[in-house]
Design a protein around this motif. Sequence first.
Motif, PDB file in Angstrom:
ATOM      1  N   ALA A  44       0.833  -1.209   0.000  1.00  0.00           N
ATOM      2  CA  ALA A  44       0.000   0.000   0.000  1.00  0.00           C
ATOM      3  C   ALA A  44       0.865   1.255   0.000  1.00  0.00           C
ATOM      4  N   ILE A  60      -7.050  -3.523  -2.563  1.00  0.00           N
ATOM      5  CA  ILE A  60      -7.977  -2.466  -2.973  1.00  0.00           C
ATOM      6  C   ILE A  60      -8.052  -2.463  -4.496  1.00  0.00           C
ATOM      7  N   TRP A  61      -9.273  -2.576  -5.011  1.00  0.00           N
ATOM      8  CA  TRP A  61      -9.474  -2.517  -6.456  1.00  0.00           C
ATOM      9  C   TRP A  61      -9.617  -1.050  -6.807  1.00  0.00           C
ATOM     10  N   LEU A  62      -8.552  -0.469  -7.337  1.00  0.00           N
ATOM     11  CA  LEU A  62      -8.472   0.974  -7.495  1.00  0.00           C
ATOM     12  C   LEU A  62      -9.524   1.551  -8.430  1.00  0.00           C
ATOM     13  N   ASP A  65     -12.890   2.077  -6.159  1.00  0.00           N
ATOM     14  CA  ASP A  65     -12.890   2.885  -4.943  1.00  0.00           C
ATOM     15  C   ASP A  65     -12.248   4.238  -5.221  1.00  0.00           C
ATOM     16  N   ARG A  66     -13.080   5.259  -5.411  1.00  0.00           N
ATOM     17  CA  ARG A  66     -12.544   6.589  -5.698  1.00  0.00           C
ATOM     18  C   ARG A  66     -11.699   7.113  -4.546  1.00  0.00           C
ATOM     19  N   TRP A  68      -9.468   5.543  -3.006  1.00  0.00           N
ATOM     20  CA  TRP A  68      -8.391   4.577  -2.820  1.00  0.00           C
ATOM     21  C   TRP A  68      -7.162   5.138  -2.106  1.00  0.00           C
ATOM     22  N   LEU A  71      -7.961   4.781   1.524  1.00  0.00           N
ATOM     23  CA  LEU A  71      -8.009   3.376   1.911  1.00  0.00           C
ATOM     24  C   LEU A  71      -6.614   2.777   2.014  1.00  0.00           C
ATOM     25  N   LEU A  72      -5.731   3.134   1.076  1.00  0.00           N
ATOM     26  CA  LEU A  72      -4.355   2.635   1.141  1.00  0.00           C
ATOM     27  C   LEU A  72      -3.627   3.193   2.362  1.00  0.00           C
ATOM     28  N   ARG A  84     -15.991  -5.860   4.223  1.00  0.00           N
ATOM     29  CA  ARG A  84     -15.664  -5.951   2.802  1.00  0.00           C
ATOM     30  C   ARG A  84     -16.659  -6.860   2.088  1.00  0.00           C
ATOM     31  N   ARG A  90     -14.149  -5.234  -1.855  1.00  0.00           N
ATOM     32  CA  ARG A  90     -14.231  -3.777  -1.736  1.00  0.00           C
ATOM     33  C   ARG A  90     -14.660  -3.417  -0.325  1.00  0.00           C
TER      34      ARG A  90
END
Length: 111
Positions: A44, A60-62, A65-66, A68, A71-72, A84, A90
């Motif tokens: 990350a 994280i599926w970039l 997830d706007r 991201w 989240l990272l 999730r 997600r």
Amino acid sequence: MNWQRKAACLGAPPGIFHPSVPPRGDPRQALAYCRRCPVIAECAAEALRTRRGSGIVAGIWLCGDRAWPKLLREIVFGHTARKRCVKCWRIIESASSPGTCSLCGFAEIPV
């Protein structure tokens, strides 16, 4: 980048980390690596440092997830205890969860 030698995905085909967007794409194979990875925080951090904006990084599926980068950062700092989706992994915001994942449409969101 010594941490990469400890990554669960070492030797995995790189294409699995760039699936098509749902409903055609299936990220489960790539996310299975992330779920068991001992260096997910380092992954990350590297994604944040390089501003990588596509594919699956640190679970994280970039594309889906706007938020991201946020989240990272949470993964880097060890704040990963979030609900999730069981299909695409997600992160689901509990306040806005209607019972289906807004990315892949899967209907069984865990409690």
